[in-house]
Design a protein around this motif. Structure first.
Motif, PDB file in Angstrom:
ATOM      1  N   MET A   1     -39.763   9.446 -54.892  1.00 18.70           N
ATOM      2  CA  MET A   1     -40.255   8.450 -55.833  1.00 18.70           C
ATOM      3  C   MET A   1     -39.408   7.187 -55.715  1.00 18.70           C
ATOM      4  SD  MET A   1     -38.852   9.986 -59.454  1.00 18.70           S
ATOM      5  CE  MET A   1     -39.296  11.666 -58.995  1.00 18.70           C
ATOM      6  N   ALA A   2     -40.004   6.069 -56.186  1.00 24.36           N
ATOM      7  CA  ALA A   2     -39.299   4.791 -56.114  1.00 24.36           C
ATOM      8  C   ALA A   2     -39.600   3.979 -57.368  1.00 24.36           C
ATOM      9  CB  ALA A   2     -39.712   4.024 -54.859  1.00 24.36           C
ATOM     10  N   PHE A   3     -38.558   3.277 -57.834  1.00 25.03           N
ATOM     11  CA  PHE A   3     -38.676   2.425 -59.011  1.00 25.03           C
ATOM     12  C   PHE A   3     -38.317   0.998 -58.624  1.00 25.03           C
ATOM     13  CE2 PHE A   3     -37.769   6.675 -60.528  1.00 25.03           C
ATOM     14  CZ  PHE A   3     -38.586   6.831 -61.633  1.00 25.03           C
TER      15      PHE A   3
ATOM     16  N   ASN B   1     -44.580   5.225 -43.850  1.00 29.21           N
ATOM     17  CA  ASN B   1     -45.078   3.921 -44.287  1.00 29.21           C
ATOM     18  C   ASN B   1     -45.881   4.085 -45.567  1.00 29.21           C
ATOM     19  OD1 ASN B   1     -44.080   2.476 -41.973  1.00 29.21           O
ATOM     20  ND2 ASN B   1     -45.771   3.396 -40.791  1.00 29.21           N
ATOM     21  N   VAL B   2     -45.461   3.364 -46.601  1.00 26.47           N
ATOM     22  CA  VAL B   2     -46.106   3.463 -47.908  1.00 26.47           C
ATOM     23  C   VAL B   2     -46.496   2.068 -48.374  1.00 26.47           C
ATOM     24  CG1 VAL B   2     -45.853   4.165 -50.311  1.00 26.47           C
ATOM     25  CG2 VAL B   2     -44.778   5.510 -48.503  1.00 26.47           C
ATOM     26  N   THR B   3     -47.754   1.900 -48.803  1.00 29.82           N
ATOM     27  CA  THR B   3     -48.224   0.641 -49.368  1.00 29.82           C
ATOM     28  C   THR B   3     -48.549   0.870 -50.836  1.00 29.82           C
ATOM     29  OG1 THR B   3     -49.186  -0.011 -47.245  1.00 29.82           O
ATOM     30  CG2 THR B   3     -49.960  -1.187 -49.203  1.00 29.82           C
ATOM     31  N   THR B   4     -48.047  -0.010 -51.684  1.00 34.25           N
ATOM     32  CA  THR B   4     -48.265   0.154 -53.120  1.00 34.25           C
ATOM     33  C   THR B   4     -48.382  -1.213 -53.786  1.00 34.25           C
ATOM     34  OG1 THR B   4     -47.433   1.237 -55.118  1.00 34.25           O
ATOM     35  CG2 THR B   4     -45.807   0.178 -53.683  1.00 34.25           C
ATOM     36  N   SER B   5     -48.699  -1.209 -55.051  1.00 38.26           N
ATOM     37  CA  SER B   5     -48.766  -2.434 -55.844  1.00 38.26           C
ATOM     38  C   SER B   5     -48.178  -2.145 -57.214  1.00 38.26           C
ATOM     39  CB  SER B   5     -50.216  -2.924 -55.970  1.00 38.26           C
ATOM     40  OG  SER B   5     -51.010  -1.941 -56.612  1.00 38.26           O
ATOM     41  N   VAL B   6     -47.865  -3.188 -57.949  1.00 37.80           N
ATOM     42  CA  VAL B   6     -47.265  -3.034 -59.273  1.00 37.80           C
ATOM     43  C   VAL B   6     -48.228  -3.572 -60.322  1.00 37.80           C
ATOM     44  CG1 VAL B   6     -45.308  -3.627 -60.746  1.00 37.80           C
ATOM     45  CG2 VAL B   6     -44.961  -3.280 -58.293  1.00 37.80           C
ATOM     46  N   ASN B   7     -48.530  -2.766 -61.315  1.00 43.21           N
ATOM     47  CA  ASN B   7     -49.376  -3.224 -62.417  1.00 43.21           C
ATOM     48  C   ASN B   7     -48.781  -2.725 -63.735  1.00 43.21           C
ATOM     49  OD1 ASN B   7     -50.707  -0.526 -63.119  1.00 43.21           O
ATOM     50  ND2 ASN B   7     -51.220  -0.717 -60.930  1.00 43.21           N
TER      51      ASN B   7
ATOM     52  N   ASP C   1     -37.695  -8.382 -64.060  1.00 42.63           N
ATOM     53  CA  ASP C   1     -37.410  -9.039 -65.349  1.00 42.63           C
ATOM     54  C   ASP C   1     -36.974  -8.034 -66.409  1.00 42.63           C
ATOM     55  OD1 ASP C   1     -38.083 -11.489 -64.251  1.00 42.63           O
ATOM     56  OD2 ASP C   1     -40.178 -11.355 -64.880  1.00 42.63           O
ATOM     57  N   GLU C   2     -36.061  -7.174 -66.002  1.00 43.51           N
ATOM     58  CA  GLU C   2     -35.476  -6.170 -66.893  1.00 43.51           C
ATOM     59  C   GLU C   2     -36.484  -5.109 -67.331  1.00 43.51           C
ATOM     60  OE1 GLU C   2     -32.303  -6.274 -67.107  1.00 43.51           O
ATOM     61  OE2 GLU C   2     -32.249  -8.222 -66.104  1.00 43.51           O
ATOM     62  N   ASN C   3     -37.598  -4.987 -66.650  1.00 37.80           N
ATOM     63  CA  ASN C   3     -38.564  -3.935 -66.901  1.00 37.80           C
ATOM     64  C   ASN C   3     -38.625  -3.026 -65.678  1.00 37.80           C
ATOM     65  OD1 ASN C   3     -39.731  -4.621 -69.555  1.00 37.80           O
ATOM     66  ND2 ASN C   3     -40.443  -6.469 -68.515  1.00 37.80           N
ATOM     67  N   ILE C   4     -38.622  -1.725 -65.908  1.00 30.04           N
ATOM     68  CA  ILE C   4     -38.623  -0.759 -64.809  1.00 30.04           C
ATOM     69  C   ILE C   4     -40.047  -0.261 -64.579  1.00 30.04           C
ATOM     70  CG2 ILE C   4     -37.679   1.427 -63.985  1.00 30.04           C
ATOM     71  CD1 ILE C   4     -35.305   0.961 -65.874  1.00 30.04           C
ATOM     72  N   TYR C   5     -40.455  -0.233 -63.307  1.00 30.45           N
ATOM     73  CA  TYR C   5     -41.789   0.228 -62.938  1.00 30.45           C
ATOM     74  C   TYR C   5     -41.675   1.374 -61.945  1.00 30.45           C
ATOM     75  CZ  TYR C   5     -43.523  -4.144 -64.982  1.00 30.45           C
ATOM     76  OH  TYR C   5     -43.815  -5.175 -65.833  1.00 30.45           O
ATOM     77  N   LEU C   6     -42.529   2.379 -62.124  1.00 25.16           N
ATOM     78  CA  LEU C   6     -42.632   3.474 -61.166  1.00 25.16           C
ATOM     79  C   LEU C   6     -43.670   3.058 -60.120  1.00 25.16           C
ATOM     80  CD1 LEU C   6     -42.122   6.408 -60.217  1.00 25.16           C
ATOM     81  CD2 LEU C   6     -43.929   7.108 -61.813  1.00 25.16           C
ATOM     82  N   ILE C   7     -43.218   2.798 -58.907  1.00 29.10           N
ATOM     83  CA  ILE C   7     -44.138   2.240 -57.909  1.00 29.10           C
ATOM     84  C   ILE C   7     -44.630   3.284 -56.909  1.00 29.10           C
ATOM     85  CG2 ILE C   7     -43.248  -0.095 -58.102  1.00 29.10           C
ATOM     86  CD1 ILE C   7     -41.572   0.412 -55.604  1.00 29.10           C
ATOM     87  N   VAL C   8     -43.864   4.334 -56.667  1.00 26.32           N
ATOM     88  CA  VAL C   8     -44.289   5.336 -55.685  1.00 26.32           C
ATOM     89  C   VAL C   8     -43.878   6.721 -56.159  1.00 26.32           C
ATOM     90  CG1 VAL C   8     -43.984   6.224 -53.348  1.00 26.32           C
ATOM     91  CG2 VAL C   8     -44.188   3.775 -53.705  1.00 26.32           C
ATOM     92  N   VAL C   9     -44.806   7.641 -56.067  1.00 28.38           N
ATOM     93  CA  VAL C   9     -44.505   9.064 -56.253  1.00 28.38           C
ATOM     94  C   VAL C   9     -45.115   9.792 -55.067  1.00 28.38           C
ATOM     95  CG1 VAL C   9     -44.783  11.108 -57.673  1.00 28.38           C
ATOM     96  CG2 VAL C   9     -44.470   8.889 -58.757  1.00 28.38           C
ATOM     97  N   GLN C  10     -44.278  10.308 -54.193  1.00 30.70           N
ATOM     98  CA  GLN C  10     -44.749  10.970 -52.975  1.00 30.70           C
ATOM     99  C   GLN C  10     -44.859  12.477 -53.172  1.00 30.70           C
ATOM    100  OE1 GLN C  10     -42.278   9.950 -49.630  1.00 30.70           O
ATOM    101  NE2 GLN C  10     -43.691   8.343 -48.977  1.00 30.70           N
ATOM    102  N   GLN C  11     -46.052  12.985 -52.876  1.00 33.99           N
ATOM    103  CA  GLN C  11     -46.239  14.424 -52.858  1.00 33.99           C
ATOM    104  C   GLN C  11     -45.924  14.987 -51.481  1.00 33.99           C
ATOM    105  OE1 GLN C  11     -46.848  15.936 -55.637  1.00 33.99           O
ATOM    106  NE2 GLN C  11     -47.328  14.103 -56.849  1.00 33.99           N
TER     107      GLN C  11
END
Length: 421
Positions: free
Chosen positions: A1-3, A22-28, A7-17
């Motif tokens: 997993m990757a965070f 090579n991993v492509t992701t987006s932040v929402n 701007d002082e907010n933490i986002y979970l961007i990747v959770v690998q099963q």
């Protein structure tokens, strides 16, 4: 997993099963990990951490769209079964031992190892670059400033962000509408009767500068897009475009704005002087102004191409009439005058409204590092070009006299075509 910390907010961007290279992701927003006091009521959140741990499962079961939450030092993930799976998590980024790497107060961060392999700088507002070495503070907007962080390098045009694709479509539409409006305006003001006073000369010149403005805007946008996605790699071409395109665009836009201002000024003088208005003098002044205005505009901003450079950021109208009329009331007279000169008011108001967003944004912007408000700034930027795109709509359509001259011009053109055939 990757965070990721934004701007002082933490986002979970990747959770690998399954392991992937090579991993492509987006932040929402749905990937944000809120703090414990945001997802737990105040009475439970005030308990000691050991005691409130037993309520973690309630958070996942209550907030069904929640992916994670943070209760320092624990980061908890909500599983498919809506259980809370927690682990120790250090939310602070490792700081470099030596802070001289980053400039202008940038915060140096590395990968946290004893011998760091990667180092980056978290820049303060108005600074950018791999070492925060570039200063972006200033008044004014350019496409480079607005789209710098939205154009993705080495990515196909059709795979760019929604903002970039909308700007590309809007640029094409504005060019086509501007081309049609300028052509129709030239047909109107080529008529000799339309140019009996300086106002007609200003509008004829403005028809040409409007076309040049929307053309340069189109060239500027596609040049910026192609260079940012590395379709144009020749440094000489990029350097020449960097120094010249924005300068030429501003000369065309500012000249067009000044010509519109000259139209408003002459209309004011015509209303003030009335029947004593000197048409011949008006035309002579207009001819000199049209000749000198582009030169003065170029001189006023000549510093821009001189100081522009490239950098590599490894990691921002008029008719005189005499009318005999019966006695009417003062209010009726005012209304008749308003209806007769409504085109003067309409065109001036439209120009003022369309120019306001660019002025407001320019003075509200502390600096031009604007990645968080790109849509707002892009809207203000393109709206400021609407007077150049809509000269026929703004100046000809509200005026009965100019519409008459346009109709005559079209008839002359059609008769000429018929005779040629």
């Amino acid at each position: 997993m990757a965070f990721i910390n934004i701007d002082e907010n933490i986002y979970l961007i990747v959770v690998q099963q399954v392991d992937q290279y090579n991993v492509t992701t987006s932040v929402n927003p749905s990937q944000r990990c809120p703090l414990i006091n945001e997802v737990l009521n105040s009475s439970l959140a005030s308990l000691h951490q050991i005691r409130r741990m037993k309520y973690y499962y309630m958070i996942c079961q209550t907030h069904l769209s929640l992916q994670c939450f943070f209760d320092e030092p624990y980061m908890c993930l909500c599983t498919i079964d809506r259980d809370a799976n927690c682990l120790k998590f250090n939310a602070t980024s490792p700081i470099c031992r030596h802070t001289i790497y980053c400039e202008n107060g940038g915060r140096c961060l590395n990968d946290g190892t004893l011998c760091p392999v990667s180092t980056l700088c978290k820049c303060s507002d108005c600074y950018f670059g791999d070492r925060c070495q570039f200063h972006a503070k200033g008044i004014g907007l350019t496409l480079d400033d607005i789209l710098r962080y939205d154009i993705q390098p080495n990515v196909n045009v059709f795979d760019q962000s929604i903002l970039v694709k909308c700007c590309a479509l809007l640029t094409i539409i504005m060019f086509l509408i501007g081309l049609i409006n300028s052509a129709l305006a030239v047909l109107t003001f080529r008529m000799k009767k339309s140019r009996e006073v300086g106002c007609g000369l200003y509008l004829l010149a403005s028809s040409v500068t409007s076309l040049l403005t929307v053309s340069m805007l189109t060239v500027k946008f596609w040049f910026l897009l192609f260079t940012q996605i590395n379709l144009i790699a020749n440094n000489s071409i990029v350097y020449g475009g960097c120094r010249s395109l924005e300068f030429i665009l501003k000369v065309c836009l500012y000249t067009d704005n000044w010509l519109n201002a000259c139209v408003a000024l002459e209309r004011l003088m015509t209303v003030k002087t009335g029947v004593s208005f000197n048409k011949l003098l008006s035309k002579r002044i207009a001819q000199w102004v049209i000749f000198c205005l582009p030169l003065v505009t170029m001189i006023s901003i000549i510093h821009e191409p001189i100081h522009r450079n490239l950098f590599e950021d490894k990691y921002e109208e008029r008719v005189q009439r005499a009318v005999l009329q019966s006695r009417i009331s003062y209010r009726q007279h005012q209304w008749q005058q308003l209806m007769e000169h409504k085109h003067l008011i309409i065109s001036s108001v439209i120009l003022a409204v369309l120019s306001t967003p660019r002025i407001i944004i320019a003075f509200l912007t502390e600096c031009v590092k604007m990645s968080h408000n790109s849509q707002l700034y892009a809207a203000g930027y393109f709206i400021s070009f609407m007077p150049s795109v809509s000269i026929f709509i703004v100046f000809v359509m509200p005026s009965d006299f100019y519409k008459e001259q346009f109709t005559k011009s079209v008839k002359i053109g059609l008769n000429f075509i018929v005779r040629r055939q």
